[in-house]
Design an enzyme around this catalytic site. Structure first.
Site, PDB file in Angstrom:
ATOM      1  N   ILE A 128       0.823  -1.216   0.000  1.00  0.00           N
ATOM      2  CA  ILE A 128       0.000   0.000   0.000  1.00  0.00           C
ATOM      3  C   ILE A 128       0.858   1.267   0.000  1.00  0.00           C
ATOM      4  CG2 ILE A 128      -0.284   0.340   2.515  1.00  0.00           C
ATOM      5  CD1 ILE A 128      -3.348   0.523   1.938  1.00  0.00           C
ATOM      6  N   GLN A 157      10.264  -4.513  10.926  1.00  0.00           N
ATOM      7  CA  GLN A 157       9.031  -5.279  10.693  1.00  0.00           C
ATOM      8  C   GLN A 157       7.869  -4.575  11.393  1.00  0.00           C
ATOM      9  OE1 GLN A 157       9.147  -9.440  11.846  1.00  0.00           O
ATOM     10  NE2 GLN A 157       7.149  -9.855  10.920  1.00  0.00           N
ATOM     11  N   HIS A 174       6.126 -12.098   5.594  1.00  0.00           N
ATOM     12  CA  HIS A 174       6.003 -11.590   4.221  1.00  0.00           C
ATOM     13  C   HIS A 174       7.378 -11.365   3.628  1.00  0.00           C
ATOM     14  CE1 HIS A 174       5.843  -8.179   7.046  1.00  0.00           C
ATOM     15  NE2 HIS A 174       6.504  -7.476   6.139  1.00  0.00           N
ATOM     16  N   LEU A 175       7.432 -11.535   2.328  1.00  0.00           N
ATOM     17  CA  LEU A 175       8.638 -11.244   1.564  1.00  0.00           C
ATOM     18  C   LEU A 175       8.329 -10.044   0.676  1.00  0.00           C
ATOM     19  CD1 LEU A 175      11.517 -12.402   0.911  1.00  0.00           C
ATOM     20  CD2 LEU A 175      10.443 -13.522  -1.063  1.00  0.00           C
ATOM     21  N   HIS A 176       9.164  -9.003   0.802  1.00  0.00           N
ATOM     22  CA  HIS A 176       9.012  -7.849  -0.080  1.00  0.00           C
ATOM     23  C   HIS A 176       9.687  -8.166  -1.414  1.00  0.00           C
ATOM     24  CE1 HIS A 176       7.957  -4.703   3.035  1.00  0.00           C
ATOM     25  NE2 HIS A 176       8.513  -5.602   3.838  1.00  0.00           N
TER      26      HIS A 176
END
Ligand code: AMP
Ligand code: ZN
Length: 111
Positions: free
Chosen positions: A30, A91, A97-99
């Site tokens: 986002i 974090q 999550h993996l960016h």
């Protein structure tokens, strides 16, 4: 459990989903830090990527594989994958999550 990303997986919170399988969901960040900024997450709740790898190495591998597939589909030859683990590492959402970041240079020094 009150988890933002669990709610994205269930569809209770909207997101721009770019890929979804039985085990992972990928959606646009986002607040993008690059022209391409996608988050790849396990559908099941884990606190961080290390926990995913400990519990299910195949799932951790799938997350990296999907990052590569999305990068390929978007025509990115270079991209960065990043997993922040812990508050001091930046974090902010404690669902693994993996960016996936691409579309600009991350080389240092620049140029
Ligand atoms: P991290 O800071 O590594 O925990 O990454 C969490 C990421 O989630 C940040 O880059 C946020 O911009 C992103 N984020 C937070 N809320 C949402 C949302 N509702 N939809 C998509 N991305 C989000
Ligand atoms: Zn969760």
């Amino acid at each position: 459990m009150d988890c933002l990303f669990c709610k994205i997986v269930s569809g209770d919170i909207p997101a721009t989903v770019v890929k979804k399988t039985d085990s992972i969901t990928a959606f646009k960040d986002i607040t993008p830090q690059a022209p391409t900024h996608v988050l790849i997450i396990p559908n099941k709740h884990f606190e961080n990527m290390a926990e995913v790898a400990n519990a299910d190495a195949d799932l951790a591998g799938q997350i990296f594989k999907v990052a590569g597939e999305i990068a390929h589909e978007l025509g990115l030859k270079s991209y960065r994958t990043n997993a922040n683990t812990g508050l001091e590492a930046g974090q902010s959402v404690f669902h693994a999550h993996l960016h996936l970041l691409g579309g600009r240079s991350f080389a240092w020094p620049p140029g």
